[in-house]
Every structure is written in C-alpha cells, then in structure tokens.
Design a protein around this motif. Structure first.
Motif, short mmCIF file in Angstrom:
data_model
loop_
_atom_site.label_atom_id
_atom_site.label_comp_id
_atom_site.label_asym_id
_atom_site.label_seq_id
_atom_site.Cartn_x
_atom_site.Cartn_y
_atom_site.Cartn_z
N THR A 43 91.78 52.21 13.56
CA THR A 43 92.23 53.61 13.49
C THR A 43 91.55 54.36 12.36
OG1 THR A 43 94.10 53.15 12.01
CG2 THR A 43 94.49 52.90 14.38
N LEU A 44 90.51 53.79 11.78
CA LEU A 44 89.88 54.38 10.60
C LEU A 44 89.42 55.82 10.85
CD1 LEU A 44 88.77 54.14 7.71
CD2 LEU A 44 86.66 53.22 8.70
N LEU A 45 88.69 56.06 11.92
CA LEU A 45 88.18 57.40 12.17
C LEU A 45 89.30 58.38 12.45
CD1 LEU A 45 85.45 55.99 12.16
CD2 LEU A 45 84.81 57.33 14.16
N GLN A 46 90.31 57.93 13.20
CA GLN A 46 91.44 58.82 13.47
C GLN A 46 92.17 59.20 12.18
OE1 GLN A 46 90.57 56.07 15.17
NE2 GLN A 46 91.41 56.05 17.25
N ARG A 47 92.35 58.24 11.31
CA ARG A 47 93.05 58.52 10.05
C ARG A 47 92.25 59.47 9.17
NH1 ARG A 47 93.65 55.23 6.58
NH2 ARG A 47 92.36 53.45 7.20
N LEU A 48 90.94 59.26 9.11
CA LEU A 48 90.10 60.14 8.30
C LEU A 48 90.04 61.55 8.89
CD1 LEU A 48 87.22 57.66 7.43
CD2 LEU A 48 88.95 58.56 5.86
N ALA A 49 89.99 61.64 10.21
CA ALA A 49 90.02 62.96 10.85
C ALA A 49 91.31 63.69 10.52
CB ALA A 49 89.86 62.81 12.36
N ASP A 50 92.43 62.96 10.54
CA ASP A 50 93.72 63.56 10.20
C ASP A 50 93.80 63.93 8.72
OD1 ASP A 50 94.60 63.35 12.78
OD2 ASP A 50 95.84 61.58 12.45
N GLN A 51 93.28 63.06 7.86
CA GLN A 51 93.36 63.29 6.42
C GLN A 51 92.62 64.55 6.00
OE1 GLN A 51 92.09 59.95 4.07
NE2 GLN A 51 92.17 61.07 2.14
N TYR A 52 91.47 64.79 6.61
CA TYR A 52 90.62 65.91 6.18
C TYR A 52 90.56 67.06 7.18
CZ TYR A 52 89.04 62.67 2.58
OH TYR A 52 88.99 61.80 1.51
N ASN A 53 91.37 67.00 8.25
CA ASN A 53 91.30 68.03 9.30
C ASN A 53 89.84 68.23 9.74
OD1 ASN A 53 94.08 68.63 9.53
ND2 ASN A 53 93.96 69.87 7.68
#
Length: 292
Positions: free
Chosen positions: A79-89
């Motif tokens: 889920t790394l990319l999903q989490r980073l996408a969410d973290q930084y919009n």
C-alpha cells in the motif's frame, strides 16, 4: 483507547484496502511515436473527488526488466504508493517503459521512443484525464535503477516540464564496464545499448549525451532540484559517486544520500518516502502542495 476509537479501528480492519486508500486506475496510453499502446497505473489520493483544486503529479519509473505494475506489487508494503498519494494529496503515475528501453528515444528502433512517450504523450494523456496542475511547478519525475536514469535523463532534456527529479539506485553511467555485475549480464546490457543507440565510443563514457555522467554541466545549467540516493552495497554505487563528485565540483545543488542496502525492493520501498519528503518541500515552496 476509547470505545469509539476502538470501533473505528475494528471497522477499518474489516474493510478492503480499496475502501481505505485511493483507487488505482489502469490506463491505455496510445503512442503515436511508437505506433503502439502502452499502459500506466494511476494512483489517486482518497480525497481526489473532494479536493477541487488541481493536484500535483509524480511520474514514477520502473527499472530494467520491469513493468508499470512493479511499484504497486513489488514493494514490501503493497500500500506504499496509496499511502503516499493520500499523505501528500498527490497523483502517482507508474508508466510502462519496456524491459530495457532506458527511456531514450532510440535513433535505431522505431518502437522504442520513450523520451517522447514519457515527456509528451503520457503527460498529455494524464492532464486530459485527471484534474492535474498543468505546469512544471506541479510535476515531478523519479525512478529506480533504469528508471532513475530515465528520470534524470528526461528531466535534463526537458527542465521546462518538471519541478524536480529523483533517482533511486539509478544507472548514472550506461557503460556496463563500470557496473559490478557478472560478465554475461554486462554483455547483454551492452548489446542492448548498441542496438538502441549504436556502437559505443572509446572511453569510460561511451555514449555522451545519453548517460548522466556526461551531463553534469547540463544539470547545472538547468538548475532543477535533484535528489539521488543509493545503497552502499549496490552494484551501481561507483557510477552514482562519480556523478555526485561532478555535481560537487561544478557546484550544482543536489541532495545525495548513501544508505545501508543493495539493489533491492527493500531498499527502494524505504527510499521512496524520503524522496517524497524532498519533493513535498519543493511543491510547498512553489505553492503546489494541496493541504486542505
């Protein structure tokens, strides 16, 4: 922990990942330059529909022998990319680059025009499909290994398109004699470069203009924020140290880090959040980081 928070946690544990994180689209991206269609995965932050502003985009390139799905399926944390996408919009795009294209426009192979594909055709497709910042201030490019070379190479040739560029374990010299690899692997890659861009010239950098150790002055002139990192046990470490020395000598500002690790997904899964932290500061500085 309060009862209400405990209930929320239990509910989250029962939800599929797609319900917690942003969705991942798979796009077909036609390439006129190559007369074929390639694919790209697009990770949208969970709040994409709620946020009305255009969002920044990270183009994240895969390595040699890989595909557009690698960054979603091979990191230890799936889920790394999903989490980073969410973290930084942030919208994260992972395009296909063929197994050994090295993201050049090949003068010899018509079906390998990846500089044009990444810097023109893919950007046009993403900007016309999603709510993006259609300006260099909201556009980033990075990658691992072959993709690290691709990110640095493409951004060096198109500084007007990107706010910053990053490389993780990048191939900073495509002279395979500088790689600490078995002879048969080095020969296979050398043969690939000869097929794509012709016979090598003499010297330590046989493909001037196509390899980053010959482009340090170009990087200085572009004045683009750069981040490079590599593991101390990586077979490409000397090529990265060479470019780092050149950038130090010609006084090109850049962020360079060596960490424990090798040419592995464990290393890249750890490296990507550091690169996103660097990129987020660039976006914040130019007003492209969406925080509400």
């Amino acid at each position: 922990m309060t009862l209400s928070r405990l209930l929320v946690c239990l509910i989250l544990l029962t939800l599929p990942v797609s319900a917690i994180y942003a969705r991942v689209d798979t796009l077909d991206v036609p390439s006129v330059a190559m007369s074929r269609t390639l694919r790209a995965a697009v990770v949208l932050p969970q709040r994409y529909k709620k946020i009305k502003q255009p969002l920044p985009v990270l183009y994240l390139l895969h390595g040699g022998g890989g595909s557009f799905r690698d960054w979603l399926t091979k990191t230890p944390d799936k889920t790394l990319l999903q989490r980073l996408a969410d973290q930084y919009n942030l919208i994260i795009v992972t395009p296909d680059g063929d197994p050994t294209s090295y993201y050049f426009d090949s003068p010899l192979v018509k079906t390998s025009q990846f500089e044009t594909f990444i810097s023109k055709e893919l950007i046009d497709k993403i900007d016309n499909t999603y709510r993006t910042i259609r300006d260099k201030k909201g556009r980033l490019i990075a990658g691992l290994s072959m993709g690290g070379h691709g990110a640095m190479f493409i951004s060096s040739r198109h500084p007007e398109l990107y706010a910053a560029a990053g490389s993780m374990s990048g191939v900073m010299n495509i002279n395979t004699a500088t790689w600490k690899v078995p002879a048969d692997f080095a020969k296979s890659r050398a043969d690939n470069f000869a097929k794509l861009i012709g016979p090598p010239k003499e010297g330590d950098a046989p493909y001037p203009g196509y390899t980053m150790v010959t482009l340090a002055d170009k990087l200085k002139a572009n004045n683009l924020p750069l981040i490079l990192d590599i593991g101390v046990d990586d077979f490409l470490i000397e090529t990265n140290r060479n470019l780092h020395r050149q950038l130090m000598e010609n006084k090109t500002p850049h962020d360079y880090t060596e960490r424990p690790g090798a040419h592995t997904w464990d290393y890249w899964g750890n490296a990507l959040p550091y690169q996103l932290l660097f990129f987020s500061k660039i976006l914040q500085g130019n007003g492209s980081l969406v925080t509400d």
